[in-house]
Enzyme design. Structure first.
Site, PDB file in Angstrom:
ATOM      1  N   HIS A   1      -6.091   3.167  -4.060  1.00 41.93           N
ATOM      2  CA  HIS A   1      -6.002   3.437  -2.617  1.00 41.93           C
ATOM      3  C   HIS A   1      -6.309   4.905  -2.335  1.00 41.93           C
ATOM      4  CE1 HIS A   1      -5.132   2.080   1.346  1.00 41.93           C
ATOM      5  NE2 HIS A   1      -3.965   2.682   1.504  1.00 41.93           N
TER       6      HIS A   1
ATOM      7  N   HIS B   1      -5.031   9.536   0.457  1.00 43.13           N
ATOM      8  CA  HIS B   1      -5.036   8.685   1.651  1.00 43.13           C
ATOM      9  C   HIS B   1      -5.794   9.324   2.821  1.00 43.13           C
ATOM     10  CE1 HIS B   1      -3.488   5.854   4.702  1.00 43.13           C
ATOM     11  NE2 HIS B   1      -3.172   5.070   3.687  1.00 43.13           N
TER      12      HIS B   1
ATOM     13  N   TYR C   1      -6.481   3.062   5.914  1.00 42.38           N
ATOM     14  CA  TYR C   1      -6.645   2.686   7.316  1.00 42.38           C
ATOM     15  C   TYR C   1      -7.646   1.538   7.498  1.00 42.38           C
ATOM     16  CZ  TYR C   1      -4.755   7.431   7.515  1.00 42.38           C
ATOM     17  OH  TYR C   1      -4.018   8.561   7.295  1.00 42.38           O
TER      18      TYR C   1
ATOM     19  N   ASP D   1       0.809  -1.215   0.000  1.00 37.68           N
ATOM     20  CA  ASP D   1       0.000   0.000   0.000  1.00 37.68           C
ATOM     21  C   ASP D   1       0.845   1.270   0.000  1.00 37.68           C
ATOM     22  OD1 ASP D   1      -2.084  -1.732   0.166  1.00 37.68           O
ATOM     23  OD2 ASP D   1      -2.992  -0.851   1.957  1.00 37.68           O
ATOM     24  N   ASP D   2       0.171   2.351  -0.415  1.00 32.90           N
ATOM     25  CA  ASP D   2       0.613   3.747  -0.240  1.00 32.90           C
ATOM     26  C   ASP D   2       1.607   4.248  -1.289  1.00 32.90           C
ATOM     27  OD1 ASP D   2      -0.954   3.544   1.982  1.00 32.90           O
ATOM     28  OD2 ASP D   2       0.659   3.744   3.441  1.00 32.90           O
TER      29      ASP D   2
ATOM     30  N   HIS E   1       3.654  -2.447   3.153  1.00 29.22           N
ATOM     31  CA  HIS E   1       3.700  -1.091   2.595  1.00 29.22           C
ATOM     32  C   HIS E   1       5.020  -0.873   1.864  1.00 29.22           C
ATOM     33  CE1 HIS E   1       0.681  -0.868   5.814  1.00 29.22           C
ATOM     34  NE2 HIS E   1       0.151   0.159   5.157  1.00 29.22           N
TER      35      HIS E   1
END
Length: 279
Positions: free
Chosen positions: A150, A154, A191, A99-100, A244
């Protein structure tokens, strides 16, 4: 005798008339050709105008829409009330997700490790990061990884209005389509905070919600050994692992991947990416 003279007289009259007509016709032709202008050809016979030859045109090359098999209606993505946590597959199948990102400090190392073992993974990208690192987005797609949504920045979706949630999702999907040529089919809420609007809007954009089964908690930087232990301890058929590749110092995540990935493969696990019909 009188009868023969009468026939002779009629023949002379007819002959004289023919000679006179021929002379008049010859005089007319000569008169038309006299002077500086050339003689004009006789007028064409009356009738319908000649058709011009047809030129090829684009529309003639296209199939007629009224023929052929009917097109199938697009399949609508179902609106779920909870995200998917596992995937189905034959044998000991697992999915690795990151992720991210993409982040130029860590994503290339993750991609290098996956390429070394010929493994495909899922990358849930943030639009802002992807826009600044489009080359990494292209590499993900070119190497067969799944690019998921995503959101753009965020945010915590449960605190946003519906129009803001849609904007966050749609903007990222538009970017992925622009760079990779295809829109994302998967999304993950930042989250892990889902709400009804997120499920509905994700479905409207053609995406399925995917969460995870094993959380490495690598964002807390617990240490490389701890991350490896969490992945190996949670390994099981259908498991989705969350890690991540951006959002902070992800050097531990990179080192952990280099350790646990070959061990999972040696243990008989098949690391792959899900398909929509197999979930």
């Amino acid at each position: 005798m009188q009868k023969d003279q009468l026939l002779f007289t009629r023949r002379r009259a007819l002959l004289a008339g023919a000679v006179a007509a021929g002379a008049a016709g010859t005089a007319g032709v000569l008169a038309a050709g006299a002077g500086n202008e050339p003689a004009r050809p006789p007028s064409p016979v009356a009738g319908p105008p000649a058709r011009r030859p047809l030129r090829p045109s684009a529309y003639r090359l296209q199939p007629m829409t009224g023929f052929g098999p009917p097109r199938a209606a697009p399949v609508r993505t179902p609106v779920r009330s909870a995200p998917l946590l596992r995937v189905s597959g034959r044998g000991r199948t697992m999915v690795l997700t990151f992720d991210d990102g993409p982040d130029p400090r860590y994503t290339p190392a993750v991609l290098d490790t996956l390429a070394r073992y010929d493994v495909r993974a899922m990358f849930f990208v943030c639009g802002q990061m992807a826009d600044e690192n489009r080359d990494l987005l292209v590499r993900m797609a070119d190497e067969g990884h799944v690019v998921g949504n995503h959101t753009w920045s965020h945010p915590l979706l449960t605190r946003l209005r519906r129009d803001r949630i849609r904007a966050e999702m749609a903007r990222t999907s538009d970017l992925v389509e622009e760079v990779c040529g295809e829109r994302p089919e998967w999304f993950r809420a930042p989250y892990g905070a889902w709400n009804r609007a997120a499920f509905q809007l994700g479905a409207e954009l053609g995406m399925e919600p995917l969460a995870w089964t094993v959380d490495t908690l690598d964002w807390t930087t617990p240490g490389t050994r701890t991350i490896v232990h969490r992945v190996e301890n949670g390994a099981a058929p259908g498991v989705v692992v969350l890690s991540h590749d951006a959002g902070g110092d992800r050097s531990q995540s990179v080192r952990a991947l280099r350790r646990y990935l070959p061990r999972l493969l040696d243990s008989g696990y098949y690391i792959t990416v899900p398909r929509r019909h197999s979930v």
